[in-house]
Design an enzyme around this catalytic site. Structure first.
Site, PDB file in Angstrom:
ATOM      1  N   TYR A   1       0.831  -1.202   0.000  1.00 49.96           N
ATOM      2  CA  TYR A   1       0.000   0.000   0.000  1.00 49.96           C
ATOM      3  C   TYR A   1       0.869   1.258   0.000  1.00 49.96           C
ATOM      4  O   TYR A   1       2.044   1.221   0.366  1.00 49.96           O
ATOM      5  CB  TYR A   1      -0.892   0.043   1.245  1.00 49.96           C
ATOM      6  CG  TYR A   1      -2.040  -0.920   1.235  1.00 49.96           C
ATOM      7  CD1 TYR A   1      -3.115  -0.738   0.360  1.00 49.96           C
ATOM      8  CD2 TYR A   1      -2.082  -1.999   2.113  1.00 49.96           C
ATOM      9  CE1 TYR A   1      -4.189  -1.615   0.361  1.00 49.96           C
ATOM     10  CE2 TYR A   1      -3.151  -2.880   2.123  1.00 49.96           C
ATOM     11  CZ  TYR A   1      -4.200  -2.682   1.240  1.00 49.96           C
ATOM     12  OH  TYR A   1      -5.260  -3.554   1.238  1.00 49.96           O
TER      13      TYR A   1
ATOM     14  N   HIS B   1     -11.374  -2.195  -6.181  1.00 49.92           N
ATOM     15  CA  HIS B   1     -11.118  -2.806  -4.874  1.00 49.92           C
ATOM     16  C   HIS B   1     -12.286  -3.695  -4.446  1.00 49.92           C
ATOM     17  O   HIS B   1     -12.632  -3.772  -3.272  1.00 49.92           O
ATOM     18  CB  HIS B   1     -10.868  -1.724  -3.817  1.00 49.92           C
ATOM     19  CG  HIS B   1      -9.838  -2.103  -2.790  1.00 49.92           C
ATOM     20  ND1 HIS B   1      -8.527  -1.712  -2.875  1.00 49.92           N
ATOM     21  CD2 HIS B   1      -9.928  -2.849  -1.654  1.00 49.92           C
ATOM     22  CE1 HIS B   1      -7.854  -2.182  -1.834  1.00 49.92           C
ATOM     23  NE2 HIS B   1      -8.685  -2.891  -1.085  1.00 49.92           N
TER      24      HIS B   1
END
EC number: 1.1.-.-
Length: 396
Positions: free
Chosen positions: A129, A275
């Site tokens: 991330y 996502h």
């Protein structure tokens, strides 16, 4: 229970898992409109049936980033995978390895890089991330490289966590969450024995190794909330190349201009993804977004896609819409929660069989032969009618 499709694994997982875990992976952001459209839009893509094409030498094999895949599928990064089965990341990686496809380890996995990588022959992929703590990012990249990870999947669609209302109701968050999770575990003895007791430690392995202390579920929620970086830009990603010289994939692309930026940045691949409908509700489904992105950058960069893929037919649809390879997330997690490594292996076998049927009946002998020509074109439009942009009249 008879298992013949991913939907069967979903039903089985719901019975096996405590609600806080089932709804964490099953749910999406806000009213879950995009979550539903991911599946619905993809299921409405009409394939063009062809016959008498001599399909005796059909092959699903493909190549991506100089790796040979037995079929154009990889297991997506999924956080807390080790809470769904005992040492879940190890079991899922083993199933992918046996099938000849990549496994992607999440930053927020239960099992750390160093536990998973030595258990498989194929180099795994690692997902990272964009975080405020650049020291952690640098440490994770160095550890991934040392463990032999071949490809970095860089997730960019989480500058801030999405609002997932189901989590507050299920016990993942909200009032008295820890107590609610405890009683849910008591009421699900199979999970409590296999994972709750025998699947320990329940640390976030990659984070614990960096922080030098155990990290539990509350730490996971707090760490995520405090570490995502909304100030990130394309320029900020340049320093990653100082630490990573292998293939880099940018995950979370829904707009053609962002796809072009990824090409200009020098990324090796992109993942067309929302996502799994877990970030911003109301955005395009991946199936709707994919064709325009493929028109913009096909041939300049590898195109992967996820969100809404539930079976082998969906894999063929995504490739026909412009993807080179797809990522499986929820589908494999349901199977993992139900039967561990054997469940994931069986799911991958089912997907392979479904792909072969779809390719045989559309006249595509190889993955390279699956294209827009495999789709039914309606009314002269460049997209199937189900995926064509809505007119103002339609929107009303």
């Amino acid at each position: 229970m008879i298992i013949s499709a991913a939907s069967d694994y979903r039903a089985a997982a719901q019975r096996t898992l405590p609600p806080f875990l089932f709804h964490y992976i099953d749910g999406g952001a806000y009213a879950e409109y995009t979550l539903r459209r991911n599946v619905e839009d993809l299921s409405q893509v009409a394939l063009r049936q062809r016959v008498l094409k001599n399909m005796s030498d059909l092959s699903l094999e493909t190549t991506l980033f100089n790796e040979t895949l037995s079929m154009p599928v990889a297991l997506a990064p999924v956080g807390l995978c080790g809470m769904y089965a005992r040492r879940g990341e190890v079991q899922a990686a083993a199933a992918a390895d046996a099938k000849g496809i990549p496994f992607t380890l999440s930053t927020v996995s239960v099992c750390p890089i160093e536990e998973v990588a030595p258990t498989i022959k194929r180099p795994m992929w690692f997902q990272l991330y964009v975080l405020r703590d650049r020291g952690f990012m640098r440490n994770a990249l160095e550890r991934a490289k040392a463990a032999g990870c071949s490809t970095l999947v860089f997730t960019v669609d989480m500058p801030t966590p999405g609002a997932r209302y189901r989590d507050a109701h299920s016990g993942m968050s909200g009032p008295n969450a820890a107590m609610r999770r405890y009683w849910q575990a008591v009421m699900h003895p199979k999970w409590a024995w296999d994972v709750g007791l025998n699947g320990r430690p329940h640390d976030l392995g990659n984070i614990s190794a960096y922080l030098g202390k155990p990290t539990g579920l509350e730490d996971y929620i707090g760490w995520l909330a405090n570490n995502f970086d909304p100030s990130i830009s394309w320029k900020d990603l340049e320093w990653i190349r100082e630490f990573w010289d292998g293939p880099m994939v940018i995950k979370g692309i829904l707009d053609p201009e962002d796809a072009r930026d990824a090409v200009r940045f020098g990324a090796d691949g992109i993942v067309v993804s929302n996502h799994g409908g877990r970030q911003l509700d109301g955005v395009l489904s991946s199936a709707r977004a994919l064709p325009a992105i493929a028109d913009a950058v096909k041939g300049d960069i590898a195109i992967l896609a996820d969100s809404g893929i539930r079976n082998g037919l969906d894999v063929v649809r995504m490739i026909a819409l412009g993807a080179d390879t797809v990522l499986l997330g929820r589908a494999y997690l349901y199977a993992l929660a139900t039967a561990g490594k054997a469940g994931v292996a069986n799911l991958l076998d089912l997907i392979e069989k479904e792909m072969k049927v779809a390719m045989t009946l559309t006249g595509a002998k190889s993955i390279s032969e699956i294209s827009g020509d495999s789709l039914v074109q309606e009314l002269g439009k460049s997209l199937p009618a189900a995926l064509a942009p809505m007119s103002k009249g339609d929107a009303a």
